[in-house]
Write a protein that holds these residues in place. Sequence first.
Motif, PDB file in Angstrom:
ATOM      1  N   CYS A  67       0.833  -1.204   0.000  1.00 44.32           N
ATOM      2  CA  CYS A  67       0.000   0.000   0.000  1.00 44.32           C
ATOM      3  C   CYS A  67       0.871   1.258   0.000  1.00 44.32           C
ATOM      4  O   CYS A  67       1.801   1.376   0.795  1.00 44.32           O
ATOM      5  N   SER A  68       0.570   2.188  -0.886  1.00 45.75           N
ATOM      6  CA  SER A  68       1.283   3.461  -0.947  1.00 45.75           C
ATOM      7  C   SER A  68       0.374   4.583  -0.463  1.00 45.75           C
ATOM      8  O   SER A  68      -0.847   4.410  -0.338  1.00 45.75           O
ATOM      9  N   SER A  69       0.938   5.746  -0.223  1.00 42.39           N
ATOM     10  CA  SER A  69       0.137   6.899   0.206  1.00 42.39           C
ATOM     11  C   SER A  69      -0.936   7.237  -0.822  1.00 42.39           C
ATOM     12  O   SER A  69      -2.044   7.649  -0.461  1.00 42.39           O
ATOM     13  N   ALA A  70      -0.617   7.050  -2.093  1.00 38.67           N
ATOM     14  CA  ALA A  70      -1.579   7.354  -3.155  1.00 38.67           C
ATOM     15  C   ALA A  70      -2.797   6.447  -3.097  1.00 38.67           C
ATOM     16  O   ALA A  70      -3.857   6.786  -3.650  1.00 38.67           O
ATOM     17  N   GLN A  71      -2.668   5.311  -2.416  1.00 36.49           N
ATOM     18  CA  GLN A  71      -3.796   4.391  -2.265  1.00 36.49           C
ATOM     19  C   GLN A  71      -4.585   4.677  -0.987  1.00 36.49           C
ATOM     20  O   GLN A  71      -5.552   3.972  -0.703  1.00 36.49           O
ATOM     21  N   VAL A  72      -4.189   5.713  -0.267  1.00 36.67           N
ATOM     22  CA  VAL A  72      -4.876   6.084   0.973  1.00 36.67           C
ATOM     23  C   VAL A  72      -5.558   7.441   0.842  1.00 36.67           C
ATOM     24  O   VAL A  72      -6.709   7.598   1.258  1.00 36.67           O
ATOM     25  N   TRP A  73      -4.877   8.433   0.287  1.00 34.62           N
ATOM     26  CA  TRP A  73      -5.463   9.773   0.211  1.00 34.62           C
ATOM     27  C   TRP A  73      -4.931  10.527  -1.000  1.00 34.62           C
ATOM     28  O   TRP A  73      -3.915  10.157  -1.590  1.00 34.62           O
ATOM     29  N   ARG A  74      -5.642  11.582  -1.339  1.00 38.69           N
ATOM     30  CA  ARG A  74      -5.182  12.521  -2.358  1.00 38.69           C
ATOM     31  C   ARG A  74      -5.656  13.915  -1.966  1.00 38.69           C
ATOM     32  O   ARG A  74      -6.661  14.074  -1.266  1.00 38.69           O
ATOM     33  N   THR A  75      -4.903  14.922  -2.383  1.00 34.96           N
ATOM     34  CA  THR A  75      -5.307  16.292  -2.102  1.00 34.96           C
ATOM     35  C   THR A  75      -6.476  16.662  -2.996  1.00 34.96           C
ATOM     36  O   THR A  75      -6.676  16.089  -4.062  1.00 34.96           O
TER      37      THR A  75
END
Length: 205
Positions: A67-75
Amino acid sequence: MSGGSNHGVWESGILWGLTHYGNPEDFQWDVVTGVSAGSLNTAMTAMFAKGDEVNMSEWMSNAWAECSSAQVWRTRPDGVVRSIWEDISILDDDPAFEYVTSLVNQFTEVKRRFIFGTVDVNTGEYLHLDHTQVSFDEIPTASLGSGSIPVVFPPRAFKGHLLMDGGTAWNINLDSGVNMCLDMGYAEEDIIVDVAIDGARHPEP
């Protein structure tokens, strides 16, 4: 399992360590409870039956490792500053919903009793959402609602409630797990509680 933002991944390592360095038979949990990030881990444990903790911990560890940050949230498109004033939250966690849903959809049913600790935004009531109240398909919504940090992530609508991070009221949920064990017929002296709490740091010597 408590909340702890990104440190919630550490909890999956704790489960891996207990089941690989310890005796797996000592860690066959009837009930798992979680708050915030701990609820996401709790959701994963619910996919595995009691007695299958080794496979559970290995699968959880792999799920977080991939899991990467891009798979958790986006601005949000308007940027952080404008989002503070004009949007429901600074960040959009729809990627997390999609990722958690993809994980849950690798399975077909709930196999372990679970409880998510969360708070109703409108009333301030602390909610214990368990396997009798949350269906298999509702697990992504309820678990993410438990981890919806106010202002940062949007609250999640769930059965007449608007859910936000359970850690805003109580970051570890022990009593409901113990009560569920009592309801299952266990005597108090036979109930063993394992606790994973994120965020505590010891000062440097």
